[in-house]
Design an enzyme around this catalytic site. Structure first.
Site, short mmCIF file in Angstrom:
data_model
loop_
_atom_site.label_atom_id
_atom_site.label_comp_id
_atom_site.label_asym_id
_atom_site.label_seq_id
_atom_site.Cartn_x
_atom_site.Cartn_y
_atom_site.Cartn_z
N HIS A 78 31.72 44.03 35.71
CA HIS A 78 32.65 42.97 35.30
C HIS A 78 31.89 41.67 35.04
O HIS A 78 30.88 41.38 35.69
CB HIS A 78 33.75 42.76 36.34
CG HIS A 78 33.32 42.33 37.69
ND1 HIS A 78 33.08 41.01 38.01
CD2 HIS A 78 33.09 43.03 38.84
CE1 HIS A 78 32.73 40.91 39.29
NE2 HIS A 78 32.72 42.14 39.81
N ASP A 80 33.42 38.56 35.02
CA ASP A 80 34.04 37.37 35.61
C ASP A 80 33.49 37.09 37.00
O ASP A 80 32.87 37.94 37.65
CB ASP A 80 35.57 37.51 35.66
CG ASP A 80 36.03 38.63 36.59
OD1 ASP A 80 35.38 39.70 36.59
OD2 ASP A 80 37.03 38.45 37.31
N ASP A 108 27.49 38.85 42.48
CA ASP A 108 28.74 39.55 42.15
C ASP A 108 29.28 39.07 40.81
O ASP A 108 30.07 38.13 40.76
CB ASP A 108 29.76 39.32 43.26
CG ASP A 108 31.01 40.16 43.11
OD1 ASP A 108 31.01 41.11 42.30
OD2 ASP A 108 32.00 39.87 43.80
N GLU A 138 38.18 41.14 36.96
CA GLU A 138 38.10 42.03 38.12
C GLU A 138 38.43 41.30 39.41
O GLU A 138 38.91 41.92 40.37
CB GLU A 138 36.69 42.64 38.20
CG GLU A 138 36.55 43.76 39.23
CD GLU A 138 36.17 43.29 40.63
OE1 GLU A 138 36.23 44.09 41.57
OE2 GLU A 138 35.82 42.10 40.78
N GLU A 139 38.17 40.00 39.46
CA GLU A 139 38.30 39.23 40.70
C GLU A 139 39.71 38.73 40.96
O GLU A 139 39.93 37.96 41.90
CB GLU A 139 37.33 38.04 40.68
CG GLU A 139 35.86 38.41 40.56
CD GLU A 139 35.29 39.03 41.83
OE1 GLU A 139 36.07 39.29 42.77
OE2 GLU A 139 34.07 39.25 41.88
N GLU A 167 28.11 47.03 41.03
CA GLU A 167 28.46 46.11 42.11
C GLU A 167 27.28 45.97 43.08
O GLU A 167 26.51 46.91 43.28
CB GLU A 167 29.68 46.64 42.88
CG GLU A 167 30.98 46.60 42.11
CD GLU A 167 31.64 45.23 42.11
OE1 GLU A 167 31.06 44.28 42.68
OE2 GLU A 167 32.73 45.11 41.53
N HIS A 341 30.78 36.18 46.61
CA HIS A 341 31.77 35.09 46.75
C HIS A 341 31.28 33.95 47.64
O HIS A 341 32.01 32.97 47.83
CB HIS A 341 33.12 35.59 47.26
CG HIS A 341 33.74 36.66 46.41
ND1 HIS A 341 34.97 37.22 46.70
CD2 HIS A 341 33.31 37.27 45.30
CE1 HIS A 341 35.26 38.13 45.80
NE2 HIS A 341 34.26 38.18 44.93
#
Length: 364
Positions: A78, A80, A108, A138-139, A167, A341
């Site tokens: 992903h 984003d 991430d 995705e987030e 990931e 994150h």
């Protein structure tokens, strides 16, 4: 500062230094819902590669070989990130192969995207046909997930015998993923002036026994196909009260249950209701986990090529989407998932090289 829409697209060098490529990706801000500019840059970098067919659908970009191989592998990631916290543009520390890229998305999962792009450029004649998927949102909530949308609208683009999600996994194989369930427990009371609190019943105080039960809960450790998944059940949000002088008549506690992939969503809900028996519980969101599937021949071949001992994936990832389609899938990407994150998120250059070289070794 991040590039603005009025500036030229950044150039992504897919055959140059991997660390420089990751820096270029991180420096294009792409918080969920704002991935178009980064997707444009990725598309521009892939278009000159004659061995790839490109399909753009919104802010999802699919690039694939059509060589007629007996098997097809998906490499997905992903584009984003969660919101920026003063960590874009990126910064790089260290030197040589010990460099570390710091910044939002480095871990991430723009590190994984950098690896995908490098592999896409390097493998013109792979041993298996390859589909590279770069997807948005995705987030955030399930309804916006780009991979889920493509699965509904263009399932042919996901067809494969095996899938690898980039990931962060410390550059080692992580099999399957946990399921996740969110639920809200509503406590009620009677509103009153706080100066005459005996005339009411405090709903926030009523949450005490619930919180005590959650704090005392001992999460299970469940072995699934040789991997041990640690479950988790936690209060993650609490809301109640309308003013500083009012006894609240309502309090809502949100809980998150992370369950082993051997449980179905229905079994997970039954377990949650049993643990929280006596409380008014409403499930608000659920996503099934994914069994490891490492006993499948193509998965075993991948693990053998990559090396190391597979680990369980703690958390939910889009491997579950492929698992639901009957496609074995694993997580394999650079970076420490514990830094996903985090404001000090980072990705080591060494992990980038490990993942790229392993994929080239397996697919060349």
């Amino acid at each position: 500062m991040p590039t603005s829409p009025s500036e030229p697209l950044p150039r992504l060098d897919l055959t140059g230094d991997l660390t420089d490529l990751l820096v270029a990706l991180v420096d294009v801000a792409s918080v969920s819902g704002d991935e178009a500019r980064l997707t444009d840059a990725i598309q521009a970098a892939l278009e000159p590669l004659d061995h790839l067919e490109l399909v753009r659908d919104g802010d999802v970009l699919v690039a694939r070989t059509q060589l007629g191989r007996a098997e097809r592998v998906v490499l997905a990631g992903h584009t984003d990130t969660v919101p920026i916290a003063g960590n874009v543009p990126s910064r790089t520390t260290g030197s040589g192969d010990d460099r570390v890229v710091h910044g939002r998305g480095a871990c991430d999962m723009k590190g994984g995207v950098a690896v995908q792009l490098a592999v896409a450029a390097a493998l013109t004649e792979p041993s298996r046909d390859l589909t590279y998927i770069f997807y948005d949102n995705e987030e955030v909530e399930e309804s916006r997930n780009g991979l889920a949308r493509i699965g509904r609208e263009r399932p042919d683009l996901l067809a494969a015998t095996f899938a690898v999600l980039g990931e962060p996994s410390n550059a080692r194989v992580e099999g399957g993923c946990q399921g996740t369930m969110r639920a809200e427990i509503t406590l009620t009371g009677v509103a009153a002036h706080s100066a005459r609190s005996w005339k009411g019943s405090n709903a926030i105080h009523a949450a005490g026994p619930l919180l005590e039960r959650l704090a005392a809960h001992v999460p299970a450790q469940v072995e699934v196909e040789g991997l041990v998944y640690r479950e988790g059940l936690n209060a993650v949000r609490i809301a109640g009260g309308i003013a500083g002088n009012v006894v609240p008549d309502r309090c809502v506690v949100e809980v998150n249950y992370r369950f082993a992939p051997s449980k179905s969503p229905a079994q997970a809900e039954a377990y949650l209701r049993d643990v929280l028996d006596g409380f008014d519980l409403e499930v608000t969101d659920v996503a099934a986990g994914a069994r490891p599937g490492l006993d499948q021949p193509v998965a075993a071949d991948f693990v053998a090529a990559v090396g190391g001992e597979p680990q369980p994936k703690f958390g939910w990832t889009d491997v579950a989407r492929f698992s639901a389609l009957g496609i074995p899938a694993v997580n394999f990407g650079p970076g420490d998932p514990g830094k996903a994150h985090a404001d000090d998120e980072f990705c080591p250059t060494a992990d980038l090289h490990t993942c790229r070289d392993a994929l080239l070794r397996w697919l060349a």
